[in-house]
Write an enzyme that holds these catalytic residues in place. Structure first.
Site, mmCIF file in Angstrom:
data_model
loop_
_atom_site.group_PDB
_atom_site.id
_atom_site.type_symbol
_atom_site.label_atom_id
_atom_site.label_comp_id
_atom_site.label_asym_id
_atom_site.label_seq_id
_atom_site.Cartn_x
_atom_site.Cartn_y
_atom_site.Cartn_z
ATOM 1 N N LYS A 54 0.846 -1.205 0.000
ATOM 2 C CA LYS A 54 0.000 0.000 0.000
ATOM 3 C C LYS A 54 0.879 1.251 0.000
ATOM 4 O O LYS A 54 0.633 2.209 -0.736
ATOM 5 C CB LYS A 54 -0.958 -0.026 1.208
ATOM 6 C CG LYS A 54 -2.020 -1.115 1.078
ATOM 7 C CD LYS A 54 -2.799 -1.389 2.360
ATOM 8 C CE LYS A 54 -3.704 -2.620 2.155
ATOM 9 N NZ LYS A 54 -4.479 -2.996 3.339
ATOM 10 N N GLN A 98 -4.598 -1.831 9.550
ATOM 11 C CA GLN A 98 -4.528 -3.157 8.938
ATOM 12 C C GLN A 98 -5.125 -4.200 9.880
ATOM 13 O O GLN A 98 -4.810 -4.241 11.070
ATOM 14 C CB GLN A 98 -3.057 -3.492 8.605
ATOM 15 C CG GLN A 98 -2.878 -4.770 7.813
ATOM 16 C CD GLN A 98 -3.487 -4.741 6.403
ATOM 17 O OE1 GLN A 98 -3.582 -3.670 5.790
ATOM 18 N NE2 GLN A 98 -3.912 -5.877 5.908
ATOM 19 N N ASP A 121 -11.155 2.432 3.916
ATOM 20 C CA ASP A 121 -11.433 0.994 3.844
ATOM 21 C C ASP A 121 -12.935 0.738 3.690
ATOM 22 O O ASP A 121 -13.333 -0.375 3.325
ATOM 23 C CB ASP A 121 -10.989 0.319 5.161
ATOM 24 C CG ASP A 121 -9.689 -0.452 5.024
ATOM 25 O OD1 ASP A 121 -9.426 -0.972 3.936
ATOM 26 O OD2 ASP A 121 -8.955 -0.526 6.036
#
Ligand code: GUN
Length: 301
Positions: A54, A98, A121
């Site tokens: 990422k 994460q 997200d």
């Protein structure tokens, strides 16, 4: 006839080109450089690789990337305080924690702490609710990437029998919602299968489009699908190492047997994976655009 290979690498490349133009426009017209903060708690090797990918993608596109690595023992209180700071940081437009988190940290509390306007997200309940209602919101990156793969490969979803295997909050449930909606990439008849499904094969054999998000290697074999099916393999299973120490990846689908019957199939690697990352970049650029000149007011849809 062997299946057409749907290349996520290629399609993600096209989306990156569009994003490059948008990023240049944001800088030129509004003086804004999109910024993404990624938080990794603990030292899970796979999570470390994902966060690294990422970061690298941000760098390649000219997105500002701030990586926060925290030890596994970090308390939930400290993590929430870091998220609060990032929510208030005007250089940061997207905040990503994460998953999975260490067991002593409550995942839901952490997700709820992220400003919904920075929730690139799409995991915050505000965004999940909006997505269910078909309102504009951040869509979770993997399901969003799957939708783009289908749309850009001209795969007809309207009236199609879509069978999803796996009911996670990250993939199964959101893709179910998206493919039900009355818009391009939607209008499908959707079935979701899971660990308690009685006869998995009965369902997978009916699928015009099969989405495998199980988390177990090669679970879907050629004898479980019908001729002409379109197969999207979400699985990234590390099944061994090369002599050089690189991970050998396998999808949830037995690629060799399924490709003989499928009309189209995504490979692993090079299918859904690159799409997940590019959709994260897209959400970050959108967050920067929507929140330019603002701090953290609630964005109206
Ligand atoms: N872990 C596995 N997939 C994801 C994802 O899409 N986002 C985050 N934050 N964690 C993940």
């Amino acid at each position: 006839m062997p299946a057409k290979i749907i290349s996520g690498t290629q399609i993600a490349g096209q989306i990156r080109e569009d994003l490059q133009k948008e990023i240049a426009g944001l800088k030129e017209k509004h003086g804004v450089i999109p910024g993404l903060a990624t938080i990794l708690v603990g030292d899970d090797p796979a999570s470390g690789i994902y966060v690294g990918q990422k970061e690298k993608s941000c760098r390649n596109l000219g997105i500002y990337s701030k990586r926060v690595d925290l030890p596994a023992e970090t308390s939930e209180k400290d993590l929430l305080s870091i998220i609060d700071k990032l929510n208030k940081d005007p250089q940061i437009h997207g905040v990503l924690v994460q998953l999975p988190l260490p067991e002593h940290i409550d995942e839901y509390s952490v997700i709820c702490a992220i400003d919904p306007d920075k929730d690139v997200d799409g995991f915050h309940p505000v965004n999940v609710g909006k997505m269910m209602l078909g309102k504009r919101c951040f869509i979770p990156c993997t399901p969003h990437g799957i939708l783009e793969l289908l749309l850009r490969s001209n795969i007809q979803t309207e009236g199609a029998e879509v069978v999803i295997v796996g009911r996670s909050n990250i993939v199964g449930k959101p893709i179910l919602n998206l493919m039900l909606q009355k818009r391009p990439g939607g209008n499908a008849t959707v079935t979701i299968c899971h660990t308690r499904t009685k006869n998995l094969e009965f369902h997978t054999k009916r699928a015009d489009i099969l989405i495998a998000a199980i988390g177990r290697p090669k679970t879907i074999s050629g004898d479980m699908v019908k001729e002409g099916v379109v197969v999207i393999d979400v699985g990234v299973n590390r099944v061994g190492k090369t002599p050089e120490g690189k991970s050998i990846l396998s999808g949830d689908v037995d690629f060799d047997s399924v490709k003989e019957k499928a009309a189209a199939i995504t490979p692993v690697p090079g299918g859904v994976g690159p799409m997940t990352i590019v959709m994260l970049m897209k959400n970050t650029v959108e967050a920067a655009f929507l929140n330019r000149g603002r701090k953290s007011e609630v964005r109206e849809q």
